[in-house]
Write an enzyme that holds these catalytic residues in place. Structure first.
Site, PDB file in Angstrom:
ATOM      1  N   CYS A   1    -118.754 -16.343   4.551  1.00 17.27           N
ATOM      2  CA  CYS A   1    -118.447 -17.246   5.603  1.00 17.27           C
ATOM      3  C   CYS A   1    -119.584 -17.273   6.443  1.00 17.27           C
ATOM      4  O   CYS A   1    -120.697 -17.049   6.028  1.00 17.27           O
ATOM      5  CB  CYS A   1    -117.121 -16.625   6.327  1.00 17.27           C
ATOM      6  SG  CYS A   1    -117.516 -15.038   7.193  1.00 17.27           S
TER       7      CYS A   1
ATOM      8  N   ASN B   1    -119.685 -13.303   8.861  1.00 21.48           N
ATOM      9  CA  ASN B   1    -119.417 -12.029   8.054  1.00 21.48           C
ATOM     10  C   ASN B   1    -118.737 -11.101   9.013  1.00 21.48           C
ATOM     11  O   ASN B   1    -118.797  -9.988   8.820  1.00 21.48           O
ATOM     12  CB  ASN B   1    -120.681 -11.537   7.199  1.00 21.48           C
ATOM     13  CG  ASN B   1    -120.307 -10.269   6.226  1.00 21.48           C
ATOM     14  OD1 ASN B   1    -121.023  -9.308   6.188  1.00 21.48           O
ATOM     15  ND2 ASN B   1    -119.000 -10.437   5.764  1.00 21.48           N
TER      16      ASN B   1
ATOM     17  N   CYS C   1    -115.295 -12.184  10.603  1.00 21.66           N
ATOM     18  CA  CYS C   1    -113.849 -12.520  10.297  1.00 21.66           C
ATOM     19  C   CYS C   1    -113.317 -12.958   9.060  1.00 21.66           C
ATOM     20  O   CYS C   1    -112.470 -12.100   8.597  1.00 21.66           O
ATOM     21  CB  CYS C   1    -113.609 -13.896  11.440  1.00 21.66           C
ATOM     22  SG  CYS C   1    -114.142 -13.454  12.869  1.00 21.66           S
ATOM     23  N   ARG C   2    -113.751 -13.910   8.505  1.00 21.09           N
ATOM     24  CA  ARG C   2    -113.016 -14.580   7.368  1.00 21.09           C
ATOM     25  C   ARG C   2    -113.542 -13.734   6.009  1.00 21.09           C
ATOM     26  O   ARG C   2    -112.667 -13.244   5.245  1.00 21.09           O
ATOM     27  CB  ARG C   2    -113.359 -15.873   7.148  1.00 21.09           C
ATOM     28  CG  ARG C   2    -112.611 -16.769   8.306  1.00 21.09           C
ATOM     29  CD  ARG C   2    -113.130 -18.275   8.278  1.00 21.09           C
ATOM     30  NE  ARG C   2    -114.482 -18.211   8.464  1.00 21.09           N
ATOM     31  CZ  ARG C   2    -115.257 -19.322   8.709  1.00 21.09           C
ATOM     32  NH1 ARG C   2    -114.634 -20.511   8.101  1.00 21.09           N
ATOM     33  NH2 ARG C   2    -116.506 -19.323   8.909  1.00 21.09           N
ATOM     34  N   SER C   3    -115.010 -13.669   5.709  1.00 23.16           N
ATOM     35  CA  SER C   3    -115.096 -13.072   4.490  1.00 23.16           C
ATOM     36  C   SER C   3    -114.944 -11.728   4.255  1.00 23.16           C
ATOM     37  O   SER C   3    -114.394 -10.974   3.311  1.00 23.16           O
ATOM     38  CB  SER C   3    -116.631 -13.510   4.046  1.00 23.16           C
ATOM     39  OG  SER C   3    -117.702 -12.682   4.985  1.00 23.16           O
TER      40      SER C   3
ATOM     41  N   ASP D   1    -112.246 -21.389  10.683  1.00 21.03           N
ATOM     42  CA  ASP D   1    -112.772 -20.232  11.307  1.00 21.03           C
ATOM     43  C   ASP D   1    -112.135 -19.739  12.487  1.00 21.03           C
ATOM     44  O   ASP D   1    -111.931 -20.563  13.270  1.00 21.03           O
ATOM     45  CB  ASP D   1    -114.068 -20.979  11.690  1.00 21.03           C
ATOM     46  CG  ASP D   1    -115.098 -19.552  12.323  1.00 21.03           C
ATOM     47  OD1 ASP D   1    -114.370 -18.583  12.451  1.00 21.03           O
ATOM     48  OD2 ASP D   1    -116.246 -19.577  12.637  1.00 21.03           O
TER      49      ASP D   1
HETATM   50  P1  4NP Z   1    -116.900 -15.867  10.617  1.00 20.60           P
HETATM   51  O1  4NP Z   1    -116.543 -16.084  12.077  1.00 20.60           O
HETATM   52  O2  4NP Z   1    -117.765 -16.950  10.095  1.00 20.60           O
HETATM   53  O3  4NP Z   1    -115.528 -15.912  10.035  1.00 20.60           O
HETATM   54  O4  4NP Z   1    -117.430 -14.434  10.463  1.00 20.60           O
HETATM   55  C1  4NP Z   1    -117.563 -16.529  13.086  1.00 20.60           C
HETATM   56  C2  4NP Z   1    -117.995 -15.392  13.616  1.00 20.60           C
HETATM   57  C3  4NP Z   1    -118.961 -15.438  14.529  1.00 20.60           C
HETATM   58  C4  4NP Z   1    -119.605 -16.722  14.925  1.00 20.60           C
HETATM   59  C5  4NP Z   1    -119.088 -17.811  14.093  1.00 20.60           C
HETATM   60  C6  4NP Z   1    -118.523 -17.766  12.972  1.00 20.60           C
HETATM   61  N1  4NP Z   1    -120.594 -16.819  15.847  1.00 20.60           N
HETATM   62  O5  4NP Z   1    -120.984 -17.782  15.879  1.00 20.60           O
HETATM   63  O6  4NP Z   1    -121.086 -15.729  16.465  1.00 20.60           O
END
Ligand code: 4NP
Length: 186
Positions: free
Chosen positions: A30, A33, A35-37, A150
């Site tokens: 994602c 790294n 939340c989703r992945s 996301d």
């Molecule tokens: P992820 O979510 O891609 O599912 O881990 C996010 C977590 C943090 C951020 C963006 C997406 N950020 O911009 O900090």
């Protein structure tokens, strides 16, 4: 029993590492790294415990904003709600060696997939072994093009929605890729 070649998405079995007869390595990707992945990795690990033809399972982000951080507490809470309590992870950015190590790199959304494709296109010019198969994880969920939205800044139930997707996509991957030999044999 002779193990058959796995062919995904019309790929060429002579040149594509997704068409291997060795244990399969899978990387979930994602943006951050956190939340989703990591959720995808934890759910997939949990559902593939009994699978013999799995090698390395990991997750990473296309960005380095959270490198070194643990998963978001909301991801850990959803995992715990569903009985997954032993998952540990430290966020990291996707690295060039991932494209040679992993047979499948599964993206959460089209933006991740596009970033991965650009990286692979650049790498493969220097190293023809950078042949990981890049796909949307949602490809295995039965709805073409389904993305995992996301949940980081999103709606309250975003993590629950994502969990349902991770479980459904993981089961699809297990049926369509890991157990495809058994289907062919029946
Ligand atoms: P992820 O979510 O891609 O599912 O881990 C996010 C977590 C943090 C951020 C963006 C997406 N950020 O911009 O900090």
């Amino acid at each position: 029993m002779t193990q058959s070649v796995r062919e995904v998405n019309g790929s060429n079995p002579t040149s594509n590492p997704a068409t291997v007869s060795e244990p399969i390595s899978v990387l979930f990707v994602c943006l951050g790294n956190i939340c989703r992945s990591p959720m995808a990795e934890a759910v997939f690990r949990s559902l593939t415990q009994a699978q013999k033809n799995i090698a390395v399972i990991d997750s990473a982000g296309t960005g380095a904003y959270h490198a070194g951080d643990p998963p978001d507490p909301r991801t850990m809470n959803i995992l715990e709600d569903h009985g997954i309590v032993n998952y540990e992870h430290v966020a990291r950015k996707v690295r060039p060696s991932d494209f040679t190590t992993f047979h499948y790199i599964l993206a959460m959304d089209e933006g991740n997939l596009s970033d991965l494709q650009s990286t692979k296109d650049r790498l493969i010019r220097k190293d023809p072994r950078a042949m990981a198969t890049l796909m949307l994880f949602g490809h295995f969920g039965g709805n073409p093009g389904e993305e995992v939205v996301d949940p980081y800044y999103g709606v309250k139930n975003g993590f629950e929605v994502a969990y349902e997707q991770m479980a459904r996509f993981s089961k699809g991957f297990i049926t369509q890729v890991l157990n495809s030999d058994k289907e062919e044999a029946t």
